[in-house]
Design a protein around this motif. Sequence first.
Motif, PDB file in Angstrom:
ATOM      1  N   GLY A  81       0.811  -1.207   0.000  1.00 26.86           N
ATOM      2  CA  GLY A  81       0.000   0.000   0.000  1.00 26.86           C
ATOM      3  C   GLY A  81       0.846   1.260   0.000  1.00 26.86           C
ATOM      4  N   PRO A  82       0.208   2.434   0.041  1.00 23.83           N
ATOM      5  CA  PRO A  82       0.912   3.711  -0.160  1.00 23.83           C
ATOM      6  C   PRO A  82       1.891   4.085   0.943  1.00 23.83           C
ATOM      7  CG  PRO A  82      -1.371   4.095   0.502  1.00 23.83           C
ATOM      8  CD  PRO A  82      -1.251   2.632   0.211  1.00 23.83           C
ATOM      9  N   VAL A  83       1.731   3.540   2.137  1.00 23.87           N
ATOM     10  CA  VAL A  83       2.591   3.915   3.263  1.00 23.87           C
ATOM     11  C   VAL A  83       3.738   2.921   3.457  1.00 23.87           C
ATOM     12  CG1 VAL A  83       2.564   4.540   5.728  1.00 23.87           C
ATOM     13  CG2 VAL A  83       0.564   4.970   4.330  1.00 23.87           C
ATOM     14  N   ALA A  84       3.722   1.832   2.710  1.00 23.63           N
ATOM     15  CA  ALA A  84       4.689   0.754   2.935  1.00 23.63           C
ATOM     16  C   ALA A  84       6.129   1.193   2.686  1.00 23.63           C
ATOM     17  CB  ALA A  84       4.342  -0.443   2.056  1.00 23.63           C
ATOM     18  N   ASP A  85       6.415   1.683   1.489  1.00 27.08           N
ATOM     19  CA  ASP A  85       7.800   1.996   1.125  1.00 27.08           C
ATOM     20  C   ASP A  85       8.395   3.171   1.900  1.00 27.08           C
ATOM     21  OD1 ASP A  85       7.999  -0.124  -0.616  1.00 27.08           O
ATOM     22  OD2 ASP A  85       7.408   1.043  -2.378  1.00 27.08           O
ATOM     23  N   PRO A  86       7.653   4.277   2.074  1.00 26.09           N
ATOM     24  CA  PRO A  86       8.284   5.413   2.758  1.00 26.09           C
ATOM     25  C   PRO A  86       8.517   5.208   4.245  1.00 26.09           C
ATOM     26  CG  PRO A  86       6.011   5.936   2.211  1.00 26.09           C
ATOM     27  CD  PRO A  86       6.323   4.638   1.541  1.00 26.09           C
ATOM     28  N   ILE A  87       7.670   4.418   4.925  1.00 24.51           N
ATOM     29  CA  ILE A  87       7.840   4.308   6.375  1.00 24.51           C
ATOM     30  C   ILE A  87       7.516   2.929   6.938  1.00 24.51           C
ATOM     31  CG2 ILE A  87       5.503   5.159   6.873  1.00 24.51           C
ATOM     32  CD1 ILE A  87       6.728   6.567   9.341  1.00 24.51           C
ATOM     33  N   GLY A  88       6.515   2.240   6.413  1.00 27.21           N
ATOM     34  CA  GLY A  88       6.090   0.966   7.002  1.00 27.21           C
ATOM     35  C   GLY A  88       7.190  -0.078   7.025  1.00 27.21           C
ATOM     36  N   ILE A  89       7.763  -0.363   5.858  1.00 29.41           N
ATOM     37  CA  ILE A  89       8.811  -1.380   5.759  1.00 29.41           C
ATOM     38  C   ILE A  89      10.104  -0.920   6.429  1.00 29.41           C
ATOM     39  CG2 ILE A  89      10.256  -2.673   4.144  1.00 29.41           C
ATOM     40  CD1 ILE A  89       7.838  -2.728   2.234  1.00 29.41           C
ATOM     41  N   PRO A  90      10.575   0.325   6.182  1.00 30.84           N
ATOM     42  CA  PRO A  90      11.820   0.751   6.842  1.00 30.84           C
ATOM     43  C   PRO A  90      11.752   0.708   8.367  1.00 30.84           C
ATOM     44  CG  PRO A  90      11.300   2.225   5.027  1.00 30.84           C
ATOM     45  CD  PRO A  90      10.112   1.336   5.207  1.00 30.84           C
ATOM     46  N   LEU A  91      10.632   1.137   8.949  1.00 34.96           N
ATOM     47  CA  LEU A  91      10.535   1.133  10.409  1.00 34.96           C
ATOM     48  C   LEU A  91      10.514  -0.292  10.948  1.00 34.96           C
ATOM     49  CD1 LEU A  91      10.311   2.703  13.013  1.00 34.96           C
ATOM     50  CD2 LEU A  91       7.837   2.754  12.726  1.00 34.96           C
ATOM     51  N   ALA A  92       9.753  -1.166  10.301  1.00 33.73           N
ATOM     52  CA  ALA A  92       9.721  -2.566  10.736  1.00 33.73           C
ATOM     53  C   ALA A  92      11.105  -3.196  10.627  1.00 33.73           C
ATOM     54  CB  ALA A  92       8.705  -3.350   9.908  1.00 33.73           C
ATOM     55  N   ASN A  93      11.809  -2.882   9.546  1.00 35.24           N
ATOM     56  CA  ASN A  93      13.166  -3.414   9.375  1.00 35.24           C
ATOM     57  C   ASN A  93      14.107  -2.883  10.455  1.00 35.24           C
ATOM     58  OD1 ASN A  93      12.481  -4.935   7.153  1.00 35.24           O
ATOM     59  ND2 ASN A  93      13.214  -3.446   5.653  1.00 35.24           N
ATOM     60  N   GLY A  94      13.899  -1.633  10.858  1.00 32.84           N
ATOM     61  CA  GLY A  94      14.723  -1.064  11.915  1.00 32.84           C
ATOM     62  C   GLY A  94      14.508  -1.766  13.247  1.00 32.84           C
ATOM     63  N   VAL A  95      13.244  -2.050  13.566  1.00 33.92           N
ATOM     64  CA  VAL A  95      12.936  -2.783  14.797  1.00 33.92           C
ATOM     65  C   VAL A  95      13.597  -4.160  14.765  1.00 33.92           C
ATOM     66  CG1 VAL A  95      11.085  -3.844  16.153  1.00 33.92           C
ATOM     67  CG2 VAL A  95      10.773  -1.549  15.209  1.00 33.92           C
ATOM     68  N   LYS A  96      13.470  -4.842  13.630  1.00 27.01           N
ATOM     69  CA  LYS A  96      14.044  -6.189  13.516  1.00 27.01           C
ATOM     70  C   LYS A  96      15.568  -6.150  13.556  1.00 27.01           C
ATOM     71  CE  LYS A  96      11.776  -7.217   9.772  1.00 27.01           C
ATOM     72  NZ  LYS A  96      11.365  -8.010   8.590  1.00 27.01           N
ATOM     73  N   GLY A 146       0.993   3.817  12.550  1.00 29.32           N
ATOM     74  CA  GLY A 146      -0.127   4.605  12.059  1.00 29.32           C
ATOM     75  C   GLY A 146      -1.055   5.073  13.161  1.00 29.32           C
ATOM     76  N   THR A 147      -1.551   6.288  13.013  1.00 30.11           N
ATOM     77  CA  THR A 147      -2.490   6.827  13.992  1.00 30.11           C
ATOM     78  C   THR A 147      -3.874   6.202  13.861  1.00 30.11           C
ATOM     79  OG1 THR A 147      -1.262   8.907  14.099  1.00 30.11           O
ATOM     80  CG2 THR A 147      -3.531   8.939  14.894  1.00 30.11           C
ATOM     81  N   PRO A 148      -4.505   6.214  12.674  1.00 33.00           N
ATOM     82  CA  PRO A 148      -5.849   5.623  12.585  1.00 33.00           C
ATOM     83  C   PRO A 148      -5.849   4.128  12.864  1.00 33.00           C
ATOM     84  CG  PRO A 148      -5.026   6.193  10.394  1.00 33.00           C
ATOM     85  CD  PRO A 148      -4.089   6.810  11.381  1.00 33.00           C
ATOM     86  N   THR A 149      -4.770   3.443  12.496  1.00 38.87           N
ATOM     87  CA  THR A 149      -4.697   2.004  12.734  1.00 38.87           C
ATOM     88  C   THR A 149      -4.529   1.701  14.222  1.00 38.87           C
ATOM     89  OG1 THR A 149      -2.368   2.216  12.107  1.00 38.87           O
ATOM     90  CG2 THR A 149      -3.863   1.326  10.461  1.00 38.87           C
ATOM     91  N   THR A 150      -3.692   2.477  14.903  1.00 39.45           N
ATOM     92  CA  THR A 150      -3.506   2.257  16.338  1.00 39.45           C
ATOM     93  C   THR A 150      -4.762   2.634  17.114  1.00 39.45           C
ATOM     94  OG1 THR A 150      -1.123   2.641  16.118  1.00 39.45           O
ATOM     95  CG2 THR A 150      -2.057   2.797  18.326  1.00 39.45           C
ATOM     96  N   PHE A 151      -5.449   3.684  16.679  1.00 33.57           N
ATOM     97  CA  PHE A 151      -6.740   4.021  17.287  1.00 33.57           C
ATOM     98  C   PHE A 151      -7.685   2.822  17.229  1.00 33.57           C
ATOM     99  CE2 PHE A 151      -6.169   8.639  17.582  1.00 33.57           C
ATOM    100  CZ  PHE A 151      -7.038   8.952  18.618  1.00 33.57           C
ATOM    101  N   ALA A 152      -7.635   2.090  16.127  1.00 33.26           N
ATOM    102  CA  ALA A 152      -8.575   0.989  15.914  1.00 33.26           C
ATOM    103  C   ALA A 152      -8.374  -0.160  16.893  1.00 33.26           C
ATOM    104  CB  ALA A 152      -8.461   0.482  14.476  1.00 33.26           C
ATOM    105  N   ILE A 153      -7.152  -0.323  17.435  1.00 26.74           N
ATOM    106  CA  ILE A 153      -6.897  -1.455  18.335  1.00 26.74           C
ATOM    107  C   ILE A 153      -6.708  -1.036  19.787  1.00 26.74           C
ATOM    108  CG2 ILE A 153      -5.849  -2.832  16.499  1.00 26.74           C
ATOM    109  CD1 ILE A 153      -3.100  -2.221  17.872  1.00 26.74           C
ATOM    110  N   LYS A 154      -6.713   0.250  20.083  1.00 24.30           N
ATOM    111  CA  LYS A 154      -6.335   0.699  21.424  1.00 24.30           C
ATOM    112  C   LYS A 154      -7.266   0.159  22.507  1.00 24.30           C
ATOM    113  CE  LYS A 154      -8.715   5.209  21.492  1.00 24.30           C
ATOM    114  NZ  LYS A 154      -9.575   4.903  22.666  1.00 24.30           N
ATOM    115  N   ASP A 155      -8.564   0.126  22.259  1.00 22.14           N
ATOM    116  CA  ASP A 155      -9.493  -0.354  23.283  1.00 22.14           C
ATOM    117  C   ASP A 155      -9.323  -1.848  23.532  1.00 22.14           C
ATOM    118  OD1 ASP A 155     -10.509   2.187  23.589  1.00 22.14           O
ATOM    119  OD2 ASP A 155     -12.230   1.862  22.271  1.00 22.14           O
ATOM    120  N   GLN A 156      -9.140  -2.611  22.451  1.00 20.31           N
ATOM    121  CA  GLN A 156      -8.942  -4.044  22.614  1.00 20.31           C
ATOM    122  C   GLN A 156      -7.611  -4.335  23.295  1.00 20.31           C
ATOM    123  OE1 GLN A 156     -11.296  -6.461  21.889  1.00 20.31           O
ATOM    124  NE2 GLN A 156      -9.872  -7.695  23.107  1.00 20.31           N
ATOM    125  N   ALA A 157      -6.574  -3.571  22.927  1.00 26.15           N
ATOM    126  CA  ALA A 157      -5.271  -3.757  23.564  1.00 26.15           C
ATOM    127  C   ALA A 157      -5.347  -3.453  25.055  1.00 26.15           C
ATOM    128  CB  ALA A 157      -4.228  -2.869  22.893  1.00 26.15           C
TER     129      ALA A 157
END
Length: 251
Positions: A81-96, A146-157
Amino acid sequence: MWGNQRLHRAKECNKGITKRCNMLTRKTLSLYVPVIVAFLLILSGCATSSSTSSSGGIKAGPGVDTTNKTITLGILSPYSGPVADPIGIPLANGVKAYFDHINDNGGIDGYKVKFSEQDTQYNPQLEVQKYNQIHNQVLMIADSLGTPTTFAIKDQATADHMLVSAATLSSALAREKYLILVGTPYRLQVENAFDYIVNKLSVKNPSTGIIYQDDEYGQDGLTGYKEAKSAYNLHDVAQVTYAATDTDFTA
């Protein structure tokens, strides 16, 4: 059974976690991943009396395998998706990459860290689905991008007492007990910027505008902009939105 064990462990560690989460919201991004190690030691060290203990004191539970000496963390990030290359994949790779270094140097109390990686596509509904798939299989969420994605799981978390290291700077999430944010909220960043322009650069009543993403991510910056507009007498020229999926930004 695992869900009940995590609930008990989190209750036992609750005061320490809350204190550390509040401290982390004031730390810089450079401290983000290393501090997760401290949380892992806290979470894996607190257990029910029925849990099986390893020789190092780490307890069995969701995401902790005392037989194979592994700790499993979750990553909820856009790998497509649109956020993968600029931040999604690089940040995940950094954590790993950081935990690869930890593993290469003996792990955490002898335990190797591994990951359950889930592609959320920066979609809140998909994030919820992926979270529900893995929440009983991981010790914590090491990266929720992501902000909207984290909002979506915050109550369940929160209900699961699941610690989430969230790659978001939303001020609305800063006080959530089980979320670790990585820096200064967007809202305050905007206000600080205009404070600098008006008070440090001595630009009075500047003409300003804002282009913001039309979701929780953009709304936090917009809140800061509106507060700055009132506080610093900004001359608001325009407020324009865009969607996360937009690719054409021509007028």
